[in-house]
Enzyme design. Structure first.
Site, PDB file in Angstrom:
ATOM      1  CB  SER A 112      -8.714   3.204   1.574  1.00  0.00           C
ATOM      2  OG  SER A 112      -7.643   3.446   2.455  1.00  0.00           O
ATOM      3  CD  GLU A 228      -5.539  -0.447  -1.993  1.00  0.00           C
ATOM      4  OE1 GLU A 228      -4.521   0.289  -1.890  1.00  0.00           O
ATOM      5  OE2 GLU A 228      -6.521  -0.341  -1.231  1.00  0.00           O
ATOM      6  CG  HIS A 294      -4.274   4.258  -1.280  1.00  0.00           C
ATOM      7  ND1 HIS A 294      -4.730   2.975  -1.087  1.00  0.00           N
ATOM      8  CD2 HIS A 294      -4.808   4.995  -0.279  1.00  0.00           C
ATOM      9  CE1 HIS A 294      -5.489   2.932  -0.006  1.00  0.00           C
ATOM     10  NE2 HIS A 294      -5.552   4.147   0.500  1.00  0.00           N
TER      11      HIS A 294
END
Length: 321
Positions: A112, A228, A294
């Protein structure tokens, strides 16, 4: 690209908070994650400032950098895990002593927002970092076996191996209710066929793009990308962000796209619509709905490592990691 030494049982793992604070986790969750890592044979220690929590659930740049430097400088520490993601790890980049980090290569893992930190260190220090579980990820019970298995294969093993699809996936709020989760069947998908071998770069797409135009962005030449994004993304934003990344990439060999959360509305139809805009993606292997990002569970991937992807049998092999 150099490889940091692999972890082994008995090694010390340092937990640091370059983005959000440990304070946002529950005491029970912290203990569960710590116990799971200890059950793998690790000694778990924490940075001095991991529990500091300011107006944006983080700590000062100085405190975060000090914990980072201490973790790399400490000869007893063999691996570093980040607490969780957030929004601000890129604040640290101008203040890191990259010579100190380069002189003490070791495993650094998170995903992330941590994409900014791991990518910058790989670019500046020429060693592989890892997109994989945070410390907080080890709180999760459902599908933990898949996550831990691939964590161990990537970080505790030196032999080439194949990343395999999980049997099921979820993006529910597992940290609120571990016992009642909604799972769906997991299936990786092919957009365009082919085979490619190359260095792997990527992570959270909107975070990676923050590095464009800076000295912290690696040269993305003749590589394989993995991207992502989280619940804040929309199809339109993903399309824009992907276009931006493709425009700074030369000789792209392959593209891997992590599975999107349901709320994003980035459906299979939207993915094909977005990818169809780019002629270069029709002549290289492109896979999507892969187990990273995620949704849960996630595999651990080497930033700067070498991988091979092949649409025949949907193979994703780690070669240098």
């Amino acid at each position: 690209m150099n490889m940091p030494a692999k972890l082994k049982q008995g090694d010390e793992i340092r937990v640091i908070a370059p983005s959000r604070s440990l304070k946002i986790l529950s005491d029970e969750g912290i203990q569960l994650a710590k116990s799971r890592l200890e059950d793998l044979g690790f000694k778990v220690t924490f940075g001095k400032y991991v529990g500091v929590c300011d107006l944006q659930s983080s700590s000062s740049i100085e405190q975060r950098v000090e914990d980072l430097h201490e973790a790399f400088a400490d000869k007893n520490v063999k691996g570093i895990l980040t607490v969780i993601g957030g929004f601000n790890s890129n604040e640290l980049l101008p203040y890191i002593d990259y010579e100190l980090v380069r002189a003490n290569p070791k495993i650094l893992c998170g995903f992330s927002d941590i994409t900014a930190l791991t990518t910058a260190i790989t670019a500046k220090c020429d060693f592989i970092t890892y997109s994989g579980p945070h410390f907080s990820s080890f709180q999760m019970t459902g599908m933990q076996d898949y996550q831990t298995t691939h964590f161990k294969k990537c970080l505790m093993n030196e032999e080439a191996y194949e990343v395999v699809p999980s049997s099921k996936w979820s993006d529910d709020l597992w940290f609120l209710d571990q016992d009642n989760r909604l799972y769906e069947e997991s299936k990786w998908k092919v957009y365009s066929e082919g085979e490619a071998t190359g260095e792997l770069f990527g992570g959270n797409l909107c975070t990676l793009n923050l590095l464009q135009g800076t000295e912290y962005m690696p040269e993305l030449n003749n590589c394989i990308l993995f991207v992502e994004d989280d619940e804040l993304i929309t199809p339109e934003l993903f399309a824009r962000d992907l276009t931006s990344l493709l425009q700074v990439t030369k000789g792209l060999r392959g593209l891997l796209i992590g599975r999107f959360q349901r709320v994003s509305k980035v459906t299979e139809e939207q993915i094909h619509f977005i990818l169809d805009k780019h002629p270069q993606l029709k002549d290289i292997p492109v896979f999507y709905d892969i187990d990273f990002g995620h949704t849960q569970p996630i595999a651990t991937l080497p930033i700067g490592g070498t991988v091979r992807i092949d649409s025949n049998g949907m193979k994703f092999e780690m070669i240098k990691f």
